[in-house]
Write a protein that holds these residues in place. Structure first.
Motif, PDB file in Angstrom:
ATOM      1  N   GLU A 186       1.196   4.179  -2.984  1.00 33.47           N
ATOM      2  CA  GLU A 186       0.952   5.610  -2.753  1.00 33.47           C
ATOM      3  C   GLU A 186       2.155   6.465  -3.153  1.00 33.47           C
ATOM      4  O   GLU A 186       2.010   7.565  -3.664  1.00 33.47           O
ATOM      5  CB  GLU A 186       0.587   5.854  -1.282  1.00 33.47           C
ATOM      6  CG  GLU A 186      -0.736   5.203  -0.917  1.00 33.47           C
ATOM      7  CD  GLU A 186      -1.561   5.979   0.096  1.00 33.47           C
ATOM      8  OE1 GLU A 186      -2.347   6.846  -0.327  1.00 33.47           O
ATOM      9  OE2 GLU A 186      -1.403   5.721   1.298  1.00 33.47           O
ATOM     10  N   GLN A 187       3.365   5.915  -2.932  1.00 35.68           N
ATOM     11  CA  GLN A 187       4.559   6.691  -3.295  1.00 35.68           C
ATOM     12  C   GLN A 187       4.752   6.731  -4.807  1.00 35.68           C
ATOM     13  O   GLN A 187       5.198   7.737  -5.358  1.00 35.68           O
ATOM     14  CB  GLN A 187       5.786   6.097  -2.606  1.00 35.68           C
ATOM     15  CG  GLN A 187       5.823   6.450  -1.116  1.00 35.68           C
ATOM     16  CD  GLN A 187       6.728   5.526  -0.321  1.00 35.68           C
ATOM     17  OE1 GLN A 187       7.673   4.966  -0.857  1.00 35.68           O
ATOM     18  NE2 GLN A 187       6.426   5.352   0.946  1.00 35.68           N
ATOM     19  N   ALA A 188       4.401   5.628  -5.485  1.00 32.10           N
ATOM     20  CA  ALA A 188       4.530   5.610  -6.943  1.00 32.10           C
ATOM     21  C   ALA A 188       3.532   6.566  -7.583  1.00 32.10           C
ATOM     22  O   ALA A 188       3.850   7.271  -8.553  1.00 32.10           O
ATOM     23  CB  ALA A 188       4.325   4.195  -7.468  1.00 32.10           C
ATOM     24  N   VAL A 189       2.340   6.624  -7.020  1.00 29.58           N
ATOM     25  CA  VAL A 189       1.308   7.524  -7.560  1.00 29.58           C
ATOM     26  C   VAL A 189       1.734   8.986  -7.427  1.00 29.58           C
ATOM     27  O   VAL A 189       1.398   9.825  -8.264  1.00 29.58           O
ATOM     28  CB  VAL A 189      -0.053   7.261  -6.860  1.00 29.58           C
ATOM     29  CG1 VAL A 189      -1.046   8.361  -7.154  1.00 29.58           C
ATOM     30  CG2 VAL A 189      -0.625   5.911  -7.301  1.00 29.58           C
ATOM     31  N   LEU A 190       2.517   9.265  -6.380  1.00 24.33           N
ATOM     32  CA  LEU A 190       3.011  10.637  -6.201  1.00 24.33           C
ATOM     33  C   LEU A 190       3.946  11.047  -7.342  1.00 24.33           C
ATOM     34  O   LEU A 190       4.032  12.205  -7.715  1.00 24.33           O
ATOM     35  CB  LEU A 190       3.765  10.762  -4.874  1.00 24.33           C
ATOM     36  CG  LEU A 190       2.930  10.943  -3.610  1.00 24.33           C
ATOM     37  CD1 LEU A 190       3.858  11.071  -2.408  1.00 24.33           C
ATOM     38  CD2 LEU A 190       2.032  12.167  -3.713  1.00 24.33           C
ATOM     39  N   VAL A 191       4.669  10.075  -7.892  1.00 26.38           N
ATOM     40  CA  VAL A 191       5.632  10.356  -8.967  1.00 26.38           C
ATOM     41  C   VAL A 191       4.903  10.520 -10.305  1.00 26.38           C
ATOM     42  O   VAL A 191       5.205  11.392 -11.101  1.00 26.38           O
ATOM     43  CB  VAL A 191       6.659   9.209  -9.079  1.00 26.38           C
ATOM     44  CG1 VAL A 191       7.614   9.445 -10.233  1.00 26.38           C
ATOM     45  CG2 VAL A 191       7.435   9.084  -7.781  1.00 26.38           C
ATOM     46  N   TYR A 192       3.939   9.646 -10.537  1.00 25.56           N
ATOM     47  CA  TYR A 192       3.176   9.754 -11.785  1.00 25.56           C
ATOM     48  C   TYR A 192       1.741   9.365 -11.493  1.00 25.56           C
ATOM     49  O   TYR A 192       1.450   8.219 -11.148  1.00 25.56           O
ATOM     50  CB  TYR A 192       3.766   8.833 -12.858  1.00 25.56           C
ATOM     51  CG  TYR A 192       3.139   9.046 -14.213  1.00 25.56           C
ATOM     52  CD1 TYR A 192       3.464  10.168 -14.974  1.00 25.56           C
ATOM     53  CD2 TYR A 192       2.214   8.139 -14.724  1.00 25.56           C
ATOM     54  CE1 TYR A 192       2.871  10.378 -16.205  1.00 25.56           C
ATOM     55  CE2 TYR A 192       1.620   8.350 -15.953  1.00 25.56           C
ATOM     56  CZ  TYR A 192       1.953   9.464 -16.690  1.00 25.56           C
ATOM     57  OH  TYR A 192       1.362   9.673 -17.911  1.00 25.56           O
ATOM     58  N   TYR A 193       0.828  10.316 -11.630  1.00 27.68           N
ATOM     59  CA  TYR A 193      -0.537  10.073 -11.196  1.00 27.68           C
ATOM     60  C   TYR A 193      -1.330   9.270 -12.238  1.00 27.68           C
ATOM     61  O   TYR A 193      -1.965   9.832 -13.125  1.00 27.68           O
ATOM     62  CB  TYR A 193      -1.265  11.373 -10.842  1.00 27.68           C
ATOM     63  CG  TYR A 193      -2.507  11.103 -10.026  1.00 27.68           C
ATOM     64  CD1 TYR A 193      -2.438  10.949  -8.641  1.00 27.68           C
ATOM     65  CD2 TYR A 193      -3.748  10.939 -10.638  1.00 27.68           C
ATOM     66  CE1 TYR A 193      -3.557  10.649  -7.894  1.00 27.68           C
ATOM     67  CE2 TYR A 193      -4.879  10.634  -9.889  1.00 27.68           C
ATOM     68  CZ  TYR A 193      -4.775  10.492  -8.518  1.00 27.68           C
ATOM     69  OH  TYR A 193      -5.881  10.177  -7.778  1.00 27.68           O
ATOM     70  N   ALA A 194      -1.238   7.938 -12.115  1.00 22.94           N
ATOM     71  CA  ALA A 194      -2.049   7.040 -12.948  1.00 22.94           C
ATOM     72  C   ALA A 194      -2.438   5.859 -12.063  1.00 22.94           C
ATOM     73  O   ALA A 194      -1.942   4.751 -12.233  1.00 22.94           O
ATOM     74  CB  ALA A 194      -1.268   6.584 -14.170  1.00 22.94           C
ATOM     75  N   ALA A 241       0.832  -1.199   0.000  1.00 24.52           N
ATOM     76  CA  ALA A 241       0.000   0.000   0.000  1.00 24.52           C
ATOM     77  C   ALA A 241       0.875   1.261   0.000  1.00 24.52           C
ATOM     78  O   ALA A 241       0.615   2.215  -0.742  1.00 24.52           O
ATOM     79  CB  ALA A 241      -0.937  -0.006   1.203  1.00 24.52           C
ATOM     80  N   ASP A 242       1.942   1.246   0.812  1.00 26.74           N
ATOM     81  CA  ASP A 242       2.862   2.398   0.850  1.00 26.74           C
ATOM     82  C   ASP A 242       3.527   2.585  -0.508  1.00 26.74           C
ATOM     83  O   ASP A 242       3.654   3.699  -1.004  1.00 26.74           O
ATOM     84  CB  ASP A 242       3.979   2.171   1.882  1.00 26.74           C
ATOM     85  CG  ASP A 242       3.451   2.238   3.313  1.00 26.74           C
ATOM     86  OD1 ASP A 242       2.316   2.714   3.508  1.00 26.74           O
ATOM     87  OD2 ASP A 242       4.175   1.802   4.222  1.00 26.74           O
ATOM     88  N   PHE A 243       3.956   1.493  -1.080  1.00 25.50           N
ATOM     89  CA  PHE A 243       4.641   1.505  -2.379  1.00 25.50           C
ATOM     90  C   PHE A 243       3.733   2.133  -3.433  1.00 25.50           C
ATOM     91  O   PHE A 243       4.148   3.012  -4.198  1.00 25.50           O
ATOM     92  CB  PHE A 243       4.995   0.068  -2.764  1.00 25.50           C
ATOM     93  CG  PHE A 243       5.836  -0.048  -3.997  1.00 25.50           C
ATOM     94  CD1 PHE A 243       7.215  -0.114  -3.903  1.00 25.50           C
ATOM     95  CD2 PHE A 243       5.252  -0.108  -5.255  1.00 25.50           C
ATOM     96  CE1 PHE A 243       7.999  -0.234  -5.040  1.00 25.50           C
ATOM     97  CE2 PHE A 243       6.019  -0.224  -6.396  1.00 25.50           C
ATOM     98  CZ  PHE A 243       7.400  -0.286  -6.291  1.00 25.50           C
TER      99      PHE A 243
END
Ligand SMILES: [Zn+2]
Length: 479
Positions: A326-334, A322-324
């Protein structure tokens, strides 16, 4: 006649503290039998056990996350019984005043709340290994801290049973207090089950099925025992309260012993350990520091990221996943695309287990970057998959991998021509077939080209070059 099953669970969870609950011995999975033992956890006379504060903290976390009322003044008790894996002749546990009581856990799918009667601390016993005619005992587990979670008899079918177990395991994973490996025994379940008729006028005695070490085992035991008890009620057969075991091979429950009357344990307050006093501030601080729990997080994932129920369920099952995400979405919102890639590409690569995601070389930042490269059409999915395999090993930036490992698309005209010429050279027979079977030949070389470059050529450009080179070759022959 309609019969109902009345079920409850007792769940033992080994806490992943560094040392045991009453001594400084290491708390770890044993490699050699009896390597982590000392006079205290071997129950020698005259030793003084000391309570591990971390174990109390972990137990308190669990009690609060399960919405329990906390006994601010609780204490440890001795529970007397003899068994070879219990060298002291008694187990130190909490009987009269458990750490937490009257908690609950809500099941969303069943829309039902399951009561938690108690959460208490205790020590684990040693382990008996039966080899042929002899039994060996390994005391490494003796004194490992446990919490026992006892539910109310609120569970009435397999669906609820499974949802409860999954939800509880999920919750405990978020608390990071146990490694929860059922196959290694760090999460063990006992099932209490009785069967009653519709008006609860007739009810069988409660059977306790011990040491179920998989969710499947719990479900199968509940089904088997439910049928056995229903049959007994129908035939008006007299039954006695029993402790039973689950025979995994025969898939049936078997009598272990008649249930001991709890008075036989002769509980009394453990005189060597001071009563445990928990301050309001400690309880409040622990409560405030609880993480966002899985149910809440799952619903936030659906609402905030617009993810389907299924995705939100899978992603929030493991806090590190879940953390992973959320952090990936911060880099590219898809969100949906990232969720798909985590579910199909990452989770399949990973052995189930909490540590898998925590210690990943691939960082969410680089994962987000990779998704961006594909979403923006800079690399095709096939190459994306390859880059991902590389980053999983090295943790590198996807752009650097594309540059250094020659994984990016081949766009240089001369290089493409070279590749095609080489192929034509190797497959002379196919070149000759071109005039009779142009489509088939073209397809053949397209396949070879893609295979050779592992999909790094743009198909239209490849087709154009092959055609051009084939024509040149055949013309050359005619002249
Ligand atoms: Zn010890």
């Amino acid at each position: 006649m309609n019969y109902q099953r009345v079920m409850g669970l007792e769940i033992h969870v080994e806490l992943n503290t560094a040392s045991k609950i009453f001594c400084a011995c290491k708390n770890e999975v044993s490699r050699e039998p009896n390597e982590n033992i000392c006079p205290t956890c071997m129950g020698y006379p005259g030793v003084l056990p000391r309570l591990n504060e971390k174990a109390v903290d972990f137990g308190l976390k669990a009690a609060l996350a399960l919405d329990c009322k906390v006994h601010r003044n609780n204490h440890m008790d001795r529970k007397h019984y003899f068994y070879p894996d219990l060298p002291k002749g008694y187990q130190i546990t909490q009987a009269a005043k458990p750490l937490g009581i009257k908690g609950k856990l809500y099941l969303e799918k069943a829309d039902k709340t399951i009561g938690i009667q108690r959460v208490h601390l205790e020590e684990d016993t040693g382990r008996m290994l039966h080899r042929g005619d002899t039994t060996e005992i390994d005391y490494n587990r003796s004194g490992v801290p446990l919490i026992e979670i006892v539910t109310a008899p609120d569970i009435s079918n397999e669906m609820e049973l499974l949802e409860f177990l999954e939800e509880l395991k999920n919750l405990l994973a978020y608390l990071e207090i146990s490694d929860l490996k059922m196959e290694e025994g760090s999460l063990r379940c006992d099932l209490n089950i009785s069967v009653a008729d519709q008006d609860q006028k007739e009810i069988t005695p409660v059977m306790e099925v011990k040491n179920l070490n998989s969710f499947k085992g719990v479900l199968k035991a509940a089904f088997y025992e439910g049928q056995r008890l229903t049959e007994a009620l129908e035939k008006k057969k007299e039954l006695q309260k029993e402790t039973r075991g689950w025979d995994q091979k025969k898939e049936k429950t078997v009598t272990l012993r008649r249930k001991e009357d709890s008075r036989e344990y002769q509980y009394f307050i453990e005189p060597e350990i001071l009563p445990l006093e928990l301050s309001h501030r400690k309880i409040q601080n622990t409560r405030n520091r609880l993480p966002e729990l899985p149910q809440k997080r799952r619903n936030r994932f659906k609402k905030h990221y617009g993810l389907p129920d299924y995705d939100a369920g899978i992603l929030t099952k493991n806090p590190y996943v879940a953390d992973f995400f959320e952090q990936a979405v911060l880099v590219y919102y898809a969100p949906k695309r990232i969720s798909n890639w985590i579910m199909t590409q990452l989770l399949s690569e990973m052995a189930e287990g909490l540590q898998g995601f925590k210690d990943l070389a691939l960082k969410p930042k680089n994962f987000g970057k990779l998704i961006a490269l594909m979403e923006e059409g800079k690399i095709p999915k096939k190459i994306g998959e390859k880059v991902l395999k590389e980053i999983l090993k090295t943790g590198e930036d996807p752009e650097i991998i594309l540059k250094n490992r020659k994984l990016g698309p081949i766009t240089d005209g001369a290089e493409i021509a070279e590749i095609v010429k080489d192929l034509l050279e190797k497959h002379g027979k196919a070149v000759e077939d071109y005039q009779q079977k142009p489509d088939k030949t073209l397809k053949f070389f397209m396949g070879k080209g893609m295979e050779k470059t592992e999909g790094r050529l743009e198909p239209q450009e490849l087709r154009r070059v092959i055609k051009q080179e084939l024509l040149l070759k055949n013309q050359g022959k005619k002249n």
